[in-house]
Write a protein that holds these residues in place. Sequence first.
Motif, PDB file in Angstrom:
ATOM      1  N   ASP A  95       0.839  -1.207   0.000  1.00 45.19           N
ATOM      2  CA  ASP A  95       0.000   0.000   0.000  1.00 45.19           C
ATOM      3  C   ASP A  95       0.871   1.254   0.000  1.00 45.19           C
ATOM      4  OD1 ASP A  95      -2.311  -1.462   0.017  1.00 45.19           O
ATOM      5  OD2 ASP A  95      -2.671  -1.286   2.169  1.00 45.19           O
ATOM      6  N   SER A  96       1.935   1.207   0.780  1.00 47.19           N
ATOM      7  CA  SER A  96       2.748   2.427   0.864  1.00 47.19           C
ATOM      8  C   SER A  96       3.532   2.659  -0.431  1.00 47.19           C
ATOM      9  CB  SER A  96       3.679   2.374   2.078  1.00 47.19           C
ATOM     10  OG  SER A  96       4.720   1.473   1.818  1.00 47.19           O
ATOM     11  N   MET A  97       3.775   1.582  -1.189  1.00 46.78           N
ATOM     12  CA  MET A  97       4.483   1.765  -2.470  1.00 46.78           C
ATOM     13  C   MET A  97       3.538   2.142  -3.603  1.00 46.78           C
ATOM     14  SD  MET A  97       7.185  -1.370  -2.346  1.00 46.78           S
ATOM     15  CE  MET A  97       8.053  -1.139  -3.890  1.00 46.78           C
ATOM     16  N   ASN A  98       2.284   1.868  -3.418  1.00 43.50           N
ATOM     17  CA  ASN A  98       1.316   2.162  -4.474  1.00 43.50           C
ATOM     18  C   ASN A  98       0.877   3.607  -4.357  1.00 43.50           C
ATOM     19  OD1 ASN A  98       0.662   0.259  -6.380  1.00 43.50           O
ATOM     20  ND2 ASN A  98      -0.528  -0.946  -4.937  1.00 43.50           N
ATOM     21  N   THR A  99       1.230   4.413  -5.328  1.00 39.38           N
ATOM     22  CA  THR A  99       0.778   5.802  -5.218  1.00 39.38           C
ATOM     23  C   THR A  99      -0.725   5.808  -5.342  1.00 39.38           C
ATOM     24  OG1 THR A  99       1.355   5.890  -7.511  1.00 39.38           O
ATOM     25  CG2 THR A  99       2.720   7.181  -6.026  1.00 39.38           C
ATOM     26  N   LYS A 100      -1.331   6.630  -4.536  1.00 39.75           N
ATOM     27  CA  LYS A 100      -2.788   6.679  -4.584  1.00 39.75           C
ATOM     28  C   LYS A 100      -3.207   7.541  -5.767  1.00 39.75           C
ATOM     29  CE  LYS A 100      -2.458   5.549   0.019  1.00 39.75           C
ATOM     30  NZ  LYS A 100      -1.741   6.046   1.130  1.00 39.75           N
ATOM     31  N   GLY A 101      -4.480   7.425  -6.133  1.00 41.67           N
ATOM     32  CA  GLY A 101      -4.953   8.222  -7.249  1.00 41.67           C
ATOM     33  C   GLY A 101      -4.969   7.410  -8.519  1.00 41.67           C
ATOM     34  N   ARG A 102      -4.705   8.048  -9.621  1.00 43.16           N
ATOM     35  CA  ARG A 102      -4.961   7.352 -10.883  1.00 43.16           C
ATOM     36  C   ARG A 102      -3.806   6.525 -11.400  1.00 43.16           C
ATOM     37  NH1 ARG A 102      -6.392  12.110 -14.996  1.00 43.16           N
ATOM     38  NH2 ARG A 102      -6.917  10.356 -16.315  1.00 43.16           N
ATOM     39  N   TYR A 103      -2.600   6.710 -10.859  1.00 42.32           N
ATOM     40  CA  TYR A 103      -1.482   5.932 -11.375  1.00 42.32           C
ATOM     41  C   TYR A 103      -1.122   4.804 -10.436  1.00 42.32           C
ATOM     42  CZ  TYR A 103      -1.242   9.990 -14.285  1.00 42.32           C
ATOM     43  OH  TYR A 103      -1.584  10.986 -15.139  1.00 42.32           O
ATOM     44  N   ARG A 104      -1.056   3.619 -10.968  1.00 44.15           N
ATOM     45  CA  ARG A 104      -0.658   2.480 -10.146  1.00 44.15           C
ATOM     46  C   ARG A 104       0.833   2.303 -10.278  1.00 44.15           C
ATOM     47  NH1 ARG A 104      -4.668  -0.661 -13.679  1.00 44.15           N
ATOM     48  NH2 ARG A 104      -6.586   0.125 -12.812  1.00 44.15           N
ATOM     49  N   THR A 105       1.455   1.845  -9.218  1.00 39.75           N
ATOM     50  CA  THR A 105       2.874   1.625  -9.287  1.00 39.75           C
ATOM     51  C   THR A 105       3.197   0.155  -9.449  1.00 39.75           C
ATOM     52  OG1 THR A 105       2.811   3.243  -7.551  1.00 39.75           O
ATOM     53  CG2 THR A 105       4.961   2.551  -8.263  1.00 39.75           C
ATOM     54  N   LEU A 106       2.627  -0.656  -8.580  1.00 39.49           N
ATOM     55  CA  LEU A 106       3.020  -2.062  -8.569  1.00 39.49           C
ATOM     56  C   LEU A 106       2.178  -2.899  -9.525  1.00 39.49           C
ATOM     57  CD1 LEU A 106       3.532  -2.562  -4.726  1.00 39.49           C
ATOM     58  CD2 LEU A 106       5.233  -2.019  -6.468  1.00 39.49           C
ATOM     59  N   GLU A 107       2.864  -3.807 -10.193  1.00 39.83           N
ATOM     60  CA  GLU A 107       2.150  -4.708 -11.101  1.00 39.83           C
ATOM     61  C   GLU A 107       1.324  -5.715 -10.305  1.00 39.83           C
ATOM     62  OE1 GLU A 107       4.559  -6.781 -14.032  1.00 39.83           O
ATOM     63  OE2 GLU A 107       5.949  -5.104 -13.929  1.00 39.83           O
ATOM     64  N   ARG A 108       0.347  -6.288 -10.974  1.00 35.09           N
ATOM     65  CA  ARG A 108      -0.531  -7.231 -10.282  1.00 35.09           C
ATOM     66  C   ARG A 108       0.229  -8.456  -9.761  1.00 35.09           C
ATOM     67  NH1 ARG A 108      -6.642  -6.882 -12.820  1.00 35.09           N
ATOM     68  NH2 ARG A 108      -6.922  -4.754 -12.077  1.00 35.09           N
ATOM     69  N   SER A 109       1.236  -8.893 -10.503  1.00 36.05           N
ATOM     70  CA  SER A 109       1.976 -10.076 -10.033  1.00 36.05           C
ATOM     71  C   SER A 109       2.765  -9.753  -8.760  1.00 36.05           C
ATOM     72  CB  SER A 109       2.919 -10.584 -11.121  1.00 36.05           C
ATOM     73  OG  SER A 109       3.770  -9.537 -11.517  1.00 36.05           O
ATOM     74  N   VAL A 110       3.247  -8.519  -8.655  1.00 35.93           N
ATOM     75  CA  VAL A 110       3.974  -8.117  -7.447  1.00 35.93           C
ATOM     76  C   VAL A 110       2.995  -8.064  -6.264  1.00 35.93           C
ATOM     77  CG1 VAL A 110       5.316  -6.256  -6.382  1.00 35.93           C
ATOM     78  CG2 VAL A 110       5.681  -6.830  -8.782  1.00 35.93           C
ATOM     79  N   LEU A 111       1.783  -7.604  -6.542  1.00 35.10           N
ATOM     80  CA  LEU A 111       0.771  -7.550  -5.482  1.00 35.10           C
ATOM     81  C   LEU A 111       0.344  -8.954  -5.064  1.00 35.10           C
ATOM     82  CD1 LEU A 111      -1.170  -4.583  -7.045  1.00 35.10           C
ATOM     83  CD2 LEU A 111       0.056  -4.547  -4.866  1.00 35.10           C
ATOM     84  N   ALA A 112       0.234  -9.837  -6.051  1.00 32.60           N
ATOM     85  CA  ALA A 112      -0.101 -11.227  -5.727  1.00 32.60           C
ATOM     86  C   ALA A 112       1.009 -11.820  -4.853  1.00 32.60           C
ATOM     87  CB  ALA A 112      -0.274 -12.047  -7.002  1.00 32.60           C
ATOM     88  N   ALA A 113       2.250 -11.438  -5.154  1.00 30.21           N
ATOM     89  CA  ALA A 113       3.379 -11.944  -4.368  1.00 30.21           C
ATOM     90  C   ALA A 113       3.332 -11.410  -2.932  1.00 30.21           C
ATOM     91  CB  ALA A 113       4.702 -11.570  -5.033  1.00 30.21           C
ATOM     92  N   ALA A 114       2.805 -10.185  -2.759  1.00 29.86           N
ATOM     93  CA  ALA A 114       2.718  -9.628  -1.407  1.00 29.86           C
ATOM     94  C   ALA A 114       1.797 -10.481  -0.535  1.00 29.86           C
ATOM     95  CB  ALA A 114       2.212  -8.192  -1.457  1.00 29.86           C
ATOM     96  N   LEU A 115       0.802 -11.045  -1.183  1.00 30.11           N
ATOM     97  CA  LEU A 115      -0.140 -11.916  -0.479  1.00 30.11           C
ATOM     98  C   LEU A 115       0.509 -13.276  -0.188  1.00 30.11           C
ATOM     99  CD1 LEU A 115      -3.103 -11.546   0.254  1.00 30.11           C
ATOM    100  CD2 LEU A 115      -3.721 -12.341  -2.033  1.00 30.11           C
ATOM    101  N   LEU A 116       1.304 -13.719  -1.136  1.00 29.67           N
ATOM    102  CA  LEU A 116       1.801 -15.091  -1.093  1.00 29.67           C
ATOM    103  C   LEU A 116       3.148 -15.245  -0.386  1.00 29.67           C
ATOM    104  CD1 LEU A 116       0.434 -17.509  -2.174  1.00 29.67           C
ATOM    105  CD2 LEU A 116       1.712 -17.312  -4.296  1.00 29.67           C
ATOM    106  N   PHE A 117       4.012 -14.248  -0.485  1.00 27.51           N
ATOM    107  CA  PHE A 117       5.361 -14.415   0.034  1.00 27.51           C
ATOM    108  C   PHE A 117       5.403 -14.731   1.537  1.00 27.51           C
ATOM    109  CE2 PHE A 117       9.347 -12.955   1.848  1.00 27.51           C
ATOM    110  CZ  PHE A 117      10.227 -13.754   1.144  1.00 27.51           C
ATOM    111  N   PRO A 118       4.601 -14.013   2.358  1.00 27.42           N
ATOM    112  CA  PRO A 118       4.642 -14.350   3.785  1.00 27.42           C
ATOM    113  C   PRO A 118       4.225 -15.798   4.057  1.00 27.42           C
ATOM    114  CG  PRO A 118       3.116 -12.517   3.349  1.00 27.42           C
ATOM    115  CD  PRO A 118       3.761 -12.848   2.062  1.00 27.42           C
ATOM    116  N   ILE A 119       3.348 -16.321   3.224  1.00 26.42           N
ATOM    117  CA  ILE A 119       2.920 -17.720   3.375  1.00 26.42           C
ATOM    118  C   ILE A 119       4.085 -18.644   2.997  1.00 26.42           C
ATOM    119  CG2 ILE A 119       1.315 -19.462   2.474  1.00 26.42           C
ATOM    120  CD1 ILE A 119      -0.755 -17.214   2.141  1.00 26.42           C
TER     121      ILE A 119
END
Length: 400
Positions: free
Chosen positions: A262-286
């Motif tokens: 969340d802190s790396m994703n700029t808010k508003g209309r521009y996304r920073t992180l790709e979906r695969s990186v976000l999926a990894a955020a969910l999965l890596f701790p597991i």
Amino acid sequence: MQPKIYTSADHHIRNNLVDKNALTVLRVLHEAGHIAYLVGGGVRDLLLRKEPKDFDISTSARPEEVKKLFRSCILIGRRFRLAHVRFGREVVEVATFRAGDPTEGELIVQDNVWGTPEEDVMRRDFTINGLFYDPLDHKIIDYVGGFEDLQKHLLRVIGTPEVRFKQDPVRMIRMLKFRARFGFHVEEQAHEVLQTCKKEIKNSSPARVLEEVFRMLESGASEPFFRLLQETDFLSLLFPGIANYFAQEMSESIYAHLKAADSMNTKGRYRTLERSVLAAALLFPIYEHEIKLRYLAQEKIPHLGDLMDLAHTLVHDLFFDAFSHFPRKIRLDAHSILHMQYRLSPLDQKRRPRTKLIHQKGFRRALVFLKLRALLHPKLFKNYEHWKRIYQKEHAETST
Ligand code: ATP
Ligand code: MG
């Protein structure tokens, strides 16, 4: 019904906050004698002083009429016909006022029944998403009390919550999305109905649910969103494999990774992180948790092959249910992000990392993810800076 009208004395929206292309489309439609307003999320976000992601337009003009007015316009969708007006890479979406329900669920067969502005609002989900803005005379047109609800930070369903949630269960997920994003409270009735209707989510289209979940991962509010999904049991209904981990103590580590994303994703209309990186955020701790259980707790160091296999098993088991059917490309990329982490920051400190890793496909993504981990474990910044230096040097050399 007469709508409430709010003039420029009542609100702070000024046309310089509105996308220029959207204004052009509105002006052209207006000059051709049609009614045309900004609608939905764009108006809501402007009133909340947030930068809107997109500016949607609703109009009395039929799709064919819109097409005639703009050379760069194409019509898309059969069941839900829309006009896309292109300005270079930007697209302004123009929908004709509709009557009836907007969803594409099995329950709704025909959705090209044209209607009035009022009917168009009544089919929308929440009052805060049901406002029109007319930039030509700076008026907000409110049929549903959304303007006051926005000021009260109240999330209220348009119509009867039970009927509306059953008609399209994705609205329940959208309710959690707006709660997480804006911190609004929910009207009592909708709150209660959520408990009784939540199982209906299983009848909705997995692709639509997943799209809302991805948008939330991108929103900068994924951590509170997943807390709400867990609290309300939607997580176990939608993603039973992942929900198991959220029910354990290690869930805090997943929330921490989401918060870092969340802190790396700029808010508003521009996304920073790709979906695969976000999926990894969910999965890596597991992944980390399983490595601890299976290896480190027994003082074993896994081989790279073991790490690859484990990443593969987790991606397959957790991202392959009916509702978590992540697109293949995202699964493959998330897999490579996961197992590359232990090459960027080896478990075995004696092992010298190989610089040729930078040529491996997906390296850049894995590096972005290492940065995310470093936000949680500052000692990883050293690894991150090291790899970034090598990577940039290589790129500077190849591009000269
Ligand atoms: P976001 O900021 O995530 O784009 P949004 O509210 O703009 O949020 P969209 O999916 O872009 O969401 O939808 C645009 C508008 O369409 C909404 O503001 C709402 O008026 C209407 N809408 C979207 N989904 C539904 C739904 N499931 N049921 C009824 N109306 C909906
Ligand atoms: Mg939107």
